[in-house]
Design a protein around this motif. Structure first.
Motif, PDB file in Angstrom:
ATOM      1  N   TYR A  46     -24.253 -30.770 -18.364  1.00 16.65           N
ATOM      2  CA  TYR A  46     -24.018 -29.641 -17.461  1.00 16.65           C
ATOM      3  C   TYR A  46     -25.196 -29.431 -16.511  1.00 16.65           C
ATOM      4  O   TYR A  46     -25.019 -29.025 -15.361  1.00 16.65           O
ATOM      5  CB  TYR A  46     -23.796 -28.357 -18.263  1.00 16.65           C
ATOM      6  CG  TYR A  46     -22.433 -28.233 -18.913  1.00 16.65           C
ATOM      7  CD1 TYR A  46     -21.343 -28.967 -18.462  1.00 16.65           C
ATOM      8  CD2 TYR A  46     -22.229 -27.365 -19.987  1.00 16.65           C
ATOM      9  CE1 TYR A  46     -20.096 -28.858 -19.045  1.00 16.65           C
ATOM     10  CE2 TYR A  46     -20.979 -27.235 -20.581  1.00 16.65           C
ATOM     11  CZ  TYR A  46     -19.917 -27.979 -20.104  1.00 16.65           C
ATOM     12  OH  TYR A  46     -18.689 -27.850 -20.685  1.00 16.65           O
ATOM     13  N   GLU A  51     -20.409 -27.600 -11.553  1.00 16.66           N
ATOM     14  CA  GLU A  51     -19.336 -26.936 -12.286  1.00 16.66           C
ATOM     15  C   GLU A  51     -18.027 -27.011 -11.505  1.00 16.66           C
ATOM     16  O   GLU A  51     -18.009 -26.776 -10.293  1.00 16.66           O
ATOM     17  CB  GLU A  51     -19.720 -25.473 -12.543  1.00 16.66           C
ATOM     18  CG  GLU A  51     -18.715 -24.716 -13.392  1.00 16.66           C
ATOM     19  CD  GLU A  51     -19.194 -23.320 -13.742  1.00 16.66           C
ATOM     20  OE1 GLU A  51     -18.387 -22.533 -14.243  1.00 16.66           O
ATOM     21  OE2 GLU A  51     -20.385 -23.017 -13.495  1.00 16.66           O
ATOM     22  N   THR A 296     -22.147 -19.375 -11.288  1.00 14.30           N
ATOM     23  CA  THR A 296     -21.330 -19.936 -12.362  1.00 14.30           C
ATOM     24  C   THR A 296     -20.198 -18.993 -12.736  1.00 14.30           C
ATOM     25  O   THR A 296     -20.296 -17.781 -12.545  1.00 14.30           O
ATOM     26  CB  THR A 296     -22.189 -20.230 -13.615  1.00 14.30           C
ATOM     27  OG1 THR A 296     -21.362 -20.783 -14.634  1.00 14.30           O
ATOM     28  CG2 THR A 296     -22.837 -18.953 -14.145  1.00 14.30           C
ATOM     29  N   SER A 298     -18.935 -19.311 -15.953  1.00 14.02           N
ATOM     30  CA  SER A 298     -18.975 -19.283 -17.412  1.00 14.02           C
ATOM     31  C   SER A 298     -20.335 -18.868 -17.952  1.00 14.02           C
ATOM     32  O   SER A 298     -21.352 -19.514 -17.667  1.00 14.02           O
ATOM     33  CB  SER A 298     -18.615 -20.666 -17.969  1.00 14.02           C
ATOM     34  OG  SER A 298     -18.852 -20.725 -19.350  1.00 14.02           O
ATOM     35  N   ARG A 301     -21.542 -21.700 -20.396  1.00  9.80           N
ATOM     36  CA  ARG A 301     -22.090 -22.872 -19.700  1.00  9.80           C
ATOM     37  C   ARG A 301     -23.538 -22.625 -19.288  1.00  9.80           C
ATOM     38  O   ARG A 301     -24.404 -23.482 -19.466  1.00  9.80           O
ATOM     39  CB  ARG A 301     -21.237 -23.184 -18.467  1.00  9.80           C
ATOM     40  CG  ARG A 301     -21.534 -24.535 -17.820  1.00  9.80           C
ATOM     41  CD  ARG A 301     -20.628 -24.744 -16.611  1.00  9.80           C
ATOM     42  NE  ARG A 301     -20.596 -26.130 -16.193  1.00  9.80           N
ATOM     43  CZ  ARG A 301     -21.496 -26.692 -15.384  1.00  9.80           C
ATOM     44  NH1 ARG A 301     -22.496 -25.993 -14.924  1.00  9.80           N
ATOM     45  NH2 ARG A 301     -21.378 -27.970 -15.031  1.00  9.80           N
ATOM     46  N   LYS A 451     -12.177 -25.354 -23.923  1.00 13.82           N
ATOM     47  CA  LYS A 451     -12.645 -26.667 -23.489  1.00 13.82           C
ATOM     48  C   LYS A 451     -11.909 -27.776 -24.239  1.00 13.82           C
ATOM     49  O   LYS A 451     -11.537 -28.800 -23.649  1.00 13.82           O
ATOM     50  CB  LYS A 451     -14.154 -26.803 -23.722  1.00 13.82           C
ATOM     51  CG  LYS A 451     -14.734 -28.132 -23.220  1.00 13.82           C
ATOM     52  CD  LYS A 451     -16.211 -28.219 -23.477  1.00 13.82           C
ATOM     53  CE  LYS A 451     -16.769 -29.507 -22.885  1.00 13.82           C
ATOM     54  NZ  LYS A 451     -16.147 -30.726 -23.434  1.00 13.82           N
TER      55      LYS A 451
END
Length: 462
Positions: A46, A51, A296, A298, A301, A451
């Motif tokens: 990541y 993203e 972002t 999330s 994340r 996910k």
């Protein structure tokens, strides 16, 4: 007065706080299923990938990578070079093992901090993202009055650290002293240039700070790590012995010949854990302020990306410094300490002696400069929380003025007070992390469940 404050500092940074910091990390590690091991490859993936579904209009001020670099700018400082030397000098080679252990549990803490920072962040009057412990304390705790009180306490301590602690005097003095010793540059010249440079960057806000951090932090970290690796590989047998010494000394203590009196296990633990916490700041609540600015969708994340900061700072950079010091054998030399010790180890380890000295000098220069920038931003967000966006410009003027006088001040009392305020930052943050751990667990489970379903669909479509 100085002795009184030193006693308070020793109490604040004594076993209770260190146990609370590591204990919080241990608790989160168990609740999250040792996420820092099993999800580290995903976190690193990541870190270097964009993203999905993020566009220019997404909530956030900078990229996730830039947010991490800003956080690393504040954490990778003189402590990674000078602080590691101090810890090993005090606690022996075993201190490095306990530094690793503190960082391992600290990765779970940093994950939770980054997650909560994004989940509870807000948009200020200027349209910028604000987040961190003060916001997840106020907005996350069920008792709103207690949350507001703890958030305010954290912000007050945060400004104190930005003005007088990690963010200013230790870094400024390190830069001025290093340039004077290495290149005979007068302190007054360093003071003027440093003040102008800090003003030009910090007045531009988080986007300017993150751009500078995105360039300097990876460049300097890679250069420093490469220099360290060359030393460790060319002295492979000594490096292997250094590893063995770290493990042996962690549990048995280490008594060395010569001027070094030796360190027991208890001293190795305290030196290693304290240095690890100071280095990566896991649990102190500083890094989530930068994480909140990430663009972002999330919170999980970003928590994973934040977690890599502790891995890079301590498991990689501090380890490089520690192993170079230990394999050199100079750590037991009574006449060397701090910068001089690290510099001597690097000079002796590289074929061209001067190169080792330059790596340490420029490492301190750039790492310290970016730490100043990162902490300027942390203090700015704390100021905005307490007094609103209009107070930010006055905060910046005061910060720049402190940078200007910093090279000429070496007041033990100021540094001791800074240590106290720095430690006090952690207390409200740790209360928030423990109280909101259920939220962290729930968000984590939800993310990985979604996910798994998404990955399954992608696999079927292929």
């Amino acid at each position: 007065m100085l002795e009184l404050f030193k006693s308070i500092s020793d109490f604040v940074w004594g076993p209770p706080l260190l146990i609370l910091l590591v204990g919080t990390g241990l608790y989160l590690t168990l609740r999250l299923g040792v996420l820092q091991i099993f999800k580290l490859p995903l976190a690193l993936k990541y870190l270097f990938s964009k993203e999905e579904g993020i566009d220019t209009d997404a909530k956030g001020d900078v990229s996730s990578f830039a947010a991490l670099c800003t956080a690393l700018a504040a954490t990778i400082g003189t402590g990674n070079i000078v602080g590691v030397a101090t810890a090993i000098k005090l606690g022996g080679p075993g201190a490095l093992f306990w530094m690793w252990l503190a960082a391992f549990f600290g990765m779970a803490t940093k994950y939770a901090e980054g997650l909560l920072a994004v989940k509870y962040r807000v948009t200020d009057e200027n349209g910028n993202q604000s987040g961190g412990p003060m916001y997840y304390l106020e907005r996350g705790l069920k008792n709103k009055k207690l949350g507001k009180f703890l958030g305010s306490m954290f912000a007050i301590f945060g400004i104190g650290v930005a003005f007088f602690g990690i963010g200013t005097f230790p870094q400024i003095n390190a830069i001025a002293g290093g340039l004077e010793a290495g290149f005979n540059i007068p302190i007054v010249v360093t003071g003027v240039v440093l003040t102008i440079a800090v003003a030009l960057v910090t007045l531009g806000g988080i986007k300017k700070i993150s751009k500078v951090a995105e360039f300097i932090v990876p460049f300097m970290a890679v250069l420093y790590i490469l220099g360290s690796l060359i030393i460790l590989i060319t002295n492979a047998s000594a490096t292997g012995e250094a590893f063995k010494l770290v493990i042996q000394s962690a549990f048995n203590g280490h008594a060395a010949a010569g001027g070094f009196a030796g360190a027991g296990m208890a001293l190795a633990i305290r030196a290693g854990v304290a240095r690890g916490v100071f280095s990566n700041e896991s649990g102190l609540g500083s890094a989530p302020i930068a994480a909140a600015a990430a663009k972002t969708k999330s919170c999980v994340r970003q928590g994973l990306i934040s977690m890599t900061g502790t891995f890079i700072d301590t498991i990689i950079v501090c380890t490089m410094t520690g192993l170079v010091l230990i394999q050199s054998g100079l750590w037991s030399d009574a006449g060397l300490e701090g910068t001089a010790l690290t510099s001597a180890a690097f000079k002796g380890g590289l074929p061209i002696e001067a190169v080792g000295g330059y790596i340490v000098t420029f490492g301190i220069l750039f790492f310290a400069f970016t730490t100043i920038l990162g902490w300027n931003y942390y203090g700015e967000r704390c100021t905005e929380y307490l007094f609103g966006v209009k107070a930010i410009k006055w905060y910046k003027y005061i910060f720049i003025a402190i940078v200007a006088v910093g090279p000429f001040l070496k007041l033990d009392l100021i540094w001791t007070i800074a240590d106290i305020v720095n430690g006090l930052m952690a207390i409200p943050n740790l209360i928030g992390l423990l109280a909101l751990s259920g939220i962290v667990i729930a968000e984590t489970k939800k993310f990985f469940k979604e996910k798994k379903e998404h990955d399954k669909k992608v696999s079927l479509n292929k």
